[in-house]
Design an enzyme around this catalytic site. Sequence first.
Site, short mmCIF file in Angstrom:
data_model
loop_
_atom_site.label_atom_id
_atom_site.label_comp_id
_atom_site.label_asym_id
_atom_site.label_seq_id
_atom_site.Cartn_x
_atom_site.Cartn_y
_atom_site.Cartn_z
N GLY A 106 36.48 32.43 34.68
CA GLY A 106 35.26 32.37 35.47
C GLY A 106 35.44 31.56 36.73
CB CYS A 315 47.25 63.44 37.97
SG CYS A 315 46.25 62.10 37.27
CG HIS A 346 42.39 60.26 39.64
ND1 HIS A 346 43.42 61.16 39.44
CD2 HIS A 346 42.68 59.60 40.79
CE1 HIS A 346 44.31 61.04 40.43
NE2 HIS A 346 43.87 60.11 41.27
#
Length: 380
Positions: A106, A315, A346
């Site tokens: 954080g 791909c 993707h």
Amino acid sequence: MWGEGKVRNVMGTSFFEVEKRDARTNARTGVVHTSHGDVPTPVFMPVGTHATVKTLDASDLEELDAKIILSNAYHNALRPGDELVNDLGGLHGFMKWDRAILTDSGGFQVFSLASLRRLDDQGVTFRSHWDGSEVVWTPEKVVRIQRNLGSDIMMPLDQCIELPASEDRVEEALERTLRWLDRSLKEPRKETQHLFGIVQGGISPSLRRRSAEETIQRDCPGFSIGGLSVGEEKSAMYEMVDVVTEILPQEKPRYLMGVGTPLDLVEGVARGVDMFDCVMPTRNARNGTLFVHEGKINIKRSEYRNDDRPLEEGCSCLACRRYSRAYLHHLFRVNEILALRLNTLHNITFYLNWMREIREAICEGEFDAFLKKARESLTT
């Protein structure tokens, strides 16, 4: 000389091993062993800030064969609450993800919420961005939160500052980060949890060296390079990575925090970095920017309205296997939620495959050629 040592965790098993080194650069392959599985390196960690990678679920990430993801202590502590997550089986049980998880402390959120906080040696006091309630954040509390979250690798609270900044201010943050690390290391953790040290120092070579030299004196199983990609020039970022990786132990994993583009990943690997994370693939997906081997495609552009080709030939993602650029363009233009999911699938696929290609290039002795091609073809 390159070292061949191994880091041992408290259970006596090897935490990190270097497997293959490139002959011309500092690139190497290796494996991080966690109680939730092995993580081959170099590795990119998809960012799941709120116990989810936006628009995807755990089964999607398993299908893409992600070995590790990043989640955020700050956000999960505020909502739903780290104690609740602990009661529900930690992050692994809560989000039904049985592979490795790294949690950020954080520190970057503290940096980005500067208008809502005050900071001193004790820690940080800030207003929740959810309801405005006051929250006190100390190094000890951050470790306790991550212990409840049950992550495999945790980050200590550090002070990240915007760049450019004065050398005095950078030095102050460096010293505070070291003091906070010492306090963090004293806080009990689960025996399967590994706490990394974080190197700061802005874009000052001397301060980066000092931070690295002092940080490695602490007995951490791995080290992170923080405080970069916050406004400095790319050349300065790469220079600082060079400075730090010359000092960090060769037998321990190096993690470059919050970086970056596909080219940044290759450049980082060439300098000896093993681990990366960044919101870029998911955030860009939601904005319609998709990564391919030759750069980027902005699917919003009208030129894709009638384009029946996949985003990228070969791909393996669902968007490329099944749909055309024209369809993805249509979904985005009419604000369909499916556009965000397909785009994210993707981009995460591209990043994970990109790292596999990098590992293969190192193993086959072809990384130098891979690096040269990436520099020639990719835009930053």
